[in-house]
Design an enzyme around this catalytic site. Structure first.
Site, PDB file in Angstrom:
ATOM      1  N   LYS A   1     -26.890 -67.481 -47.834  1.00 55.39           N
ATOM      2  CA  LYS A   1     -25.739 -68.469 -48.310  1.00 55.39           C
ATOM      3  C   LYS A   1     -24.592 -67.885 -47.807  1.00 55.39           C
ATOM      4  O   LYS A   1     -24.236 -66.930 -47.397  1.00 55.39           O
ATOM      5  CB  LYS A   1     -26.227 -68.137 -49.856  1.00 55.39           C
ATOM      6  CG  LYS A   1     -25.191 -69.215 -50.590  1.00 55.39           C
ATOM      7  CD  LYS A   1     -26.167 -70.470 -50.818  1.00 55.39           C
ATOM      8  CE  LYS A   1     -25.557 -71.646 -51.504  1.00 55.39           C
ATOM      9  NZ  LYS A   1     -26.415 -72.485 -52.014  1.00 55.39           N
TER      10      LYS A   1
ATOM     11  N   ASP B   1     -23.694 -77.495 -49.865  1.00 59.84           N
ATOM     12  CA  ASP B   1     -23.641 -76.775 -51.464  1.00 59.84           C
ATOM     13  C   ASP B   1     -22.495 -77.495 -52.154  1.00 59.84           C
ATOM     14  O   ASP B   1     -21.808 -78.629 -51.631  1.00 59.84           O
ATOM     15  CB  ASP B   1     -23.741 -75.356 -51.577  1.00 59.84           C
ATOM     16  CG  ASP B   1     -24.148 -74.987 -52.915  1.00 59.84           C
ATOM     17  OD1 ASP B   1     -25.259 -74.878 -53.331  1.00 59.84           O
ATOM     18  OD2 ASP B   1     -23.092 -74.492 -53.556  1.00 59.84           O
TER      19      ASP B   1
END
Ligand code: NDP
Length: 448
Positions: A129, A169
């Protein structure tokens, strides 16, 4: 539920000591540990291989300066992050979050969750991430572009189609991915599938935009069917009005449900007649506006300031699709009191541990994020396959594959929960099924 296994308790203590000031990461690790306790008790070989000790420590964490020049010619400095958490089952894969609240603890919690989520998709993707504390809200296109180019100038040294494949995201949509992809290509002089969520003209996949929201509803639908229910005629509340929320609304509505509320970080709208999604899409996807502008088009709707109030609206199904820890114990109690029967998570970790305990104690069907919102990354995996093949599949092909993946994820959660004596606890099932595949791969690859 408190941990009883001494081995896991000791590891958790070390995690807390090593990662001070990172409550979201500790929360994510604790939840997984509570679920995998029965697995650890049955599998001394995994203890012997030190799988859990290794799993909680990212393989690599990169923190870097992101300098860029704003429209007034002033230098701005943000901080960039990429956590490459686990590559046991494939290249690191996970989105890039651009939001002022981003710090290393948020990226680590998201990266840790991503390991299990990617494992559940059954596709070969490891967990990672990234992100930055940059806030795209209120910035001009030029400013966003200069930020994205600077961010990628450093990030491109650490990623690659077979190494680490970032995606979108919060705050990172098609515009930001486009700017990042352009800069990667320019510096590395290669046109590869290094990012997913790309535009359709340069290697993006049809249905990627819809995938997370649709996937949440495919998972919810399986959970409803397994418990003798359906979406038909149900009242649904969805938090957020971003990518996940919009397409969860679209699919829930197509299944015959009525979505009556949506939100953004300022407040929420309530439309008792059912939210008109074309109005929300125009505000959010075209104008990048605020959700309260809904009332300009639909004056009969209500707007309320603040985010928490959305959970006081009576509903059968709640789909939190905004951000972490948005439903606390108090909101969960109100949902239950108002007759809510299903909570399925579109956002990552939107329910606090107290909220989850309330769902489980009241037999609310609970679809945990790492299973329910895995459709996004699954379709990113399908985008990677298309890029490798140099082919583009039709919307129907991708959607059918996504649907099938979500059905299989539900089955995997359901079966793992049953096998370990937790029937109906899909959170336990998701954590166990996701963990086992990664743990076997880590054990097979030796102490690395
Ligand atoms: P977007 O940026 O498109 O939308 C986010 C939405 O949530 C916006 O409505 C935003 O409001 C709201 N929001 C963000 N932060 C907060 C906050 N602190 N408090 C209240 N509301 C907030 O993001 P996505 O839809 O892509 O992501 C939403 C969630 O889903 C995240 O948890 C993300 O990690 C998760 N997710 C996303 C995937 C994807 O494919 N996009 C895949 C899997 C999970 P505002 O505009 O006011 O900021």
């Amino acid at each position: 539920m408190a941990l009883t296994n001494e081995y896991l308790k000791n590891i958790l203590e070390t995690v807390k000591k090593r990662n001070p000031g990172e409550p979201e990461f500790i929360q994510a690790v604790t939840e997984v540990f509570e679920s995998i306790e029965p697995v650890i008790e049955k599998r001394p070989d995994l203890v012997e291989a030190g799988v859990v000790e290794r799993l909680v420590e990212p393989e690599r964490q990169i923190i870097f300066r992101v300098p860029w020049v704003d429209d007034n010619g002033k230098v701005q400095v943000n901080r960039g992050f990429r956590v490459q958490f686990n590559s046991a089952i494939g290249p690191y894969k996970g989105g890039i979050r651009l939001h002022p609240s981003v710090y290393i603890g948020i990226i680590k919690f998201l990266g840790f969750e991503q390991i299990f989520k990617n494992s559940l998709t059954s596709l070969p993707m490891g967990g990672g991430k990234g992100g930055s504390d940059f806030d795209p809200k209120g910035k001009s296109d030029g400013e966003v572009m200069r930020f994205c180019q600077s961010f990628m100038t450093e990030l491109c040294k650490h990623i690659g189609a077979d190494t680490d494949v970032p995606a979108g995201d919060i705050g990172t949509g098609a515009r930001e991915i486009g700017y990042m992809f352009g800069q990667y290509k320019r510096i590395r002089n290669e046109f590869t599938g290094v990012l997913t969520g790309k535009g359709l003209t340069y290697g993006g996949s049809l249905a990627r935009t819809q995938a997370t929201g649709y996937g949440v509803c495919y998972f919810t639908n399986e959970m409803l069917k397994a418990n003798g229910m359906s979406f038909e005629g149900k009242t649904v509340v969805i938090s957020g009005s971003g990518n996940v929320a919009i397409y969860a609304n679209e699919k829930a509505t197509s299944y015959g449900a009525k979505v009556v509320a949506m939100s953004d970080s300022n407040g929420y709208i309530y439309d008792k007649d059912g939210i008109k999604l074309d109005v929300v899409k125009e505000i959010k996807e075209v104008k990048r506006g605020r959700i309260k502008e809904y009332l300009d088009a639909v004056p009969t709707a209500e707007y309320h300031e603040g985010c928490k109030g959305i959970w006081t609206i009576p509903c059968d199904i709640a789909l939190p699709c905004a951000t972490q820890n948005e439903i606390d114990g108090e909101s969960a109690e109100i949902l239950v009191k108002n007759g809510c029967k299903v909570v399925c998570e579109g956002a990552n970790m939107p329910s606090t541990p107290e909220a989850i305990n309330t769902y489980l104690a009241n037999k609310v069907l609970f679809g945990p994020a790492k299973a329910a919102n895995a459709g996004g990354v699954a379709t990113s995996g399908l985008e990677m396959s298309q890029n490798s093949e140099r082919l583009a599949w039709t919307f129907e092909e991708v959607d059918a594959k996504l649907h099938n993946i979500m059905i299989n994820i539900f089955k995997a959660c359901d079966e793992a929960a049953k096998e370990y004596g937790e029937e109906g606890n899909y959170m336990a099932g998701a954590n166990i099924a996701g963990f086992l595949k990664v743990a076997e791969a880590m054990k097979a690859q030796g102490c690395v």
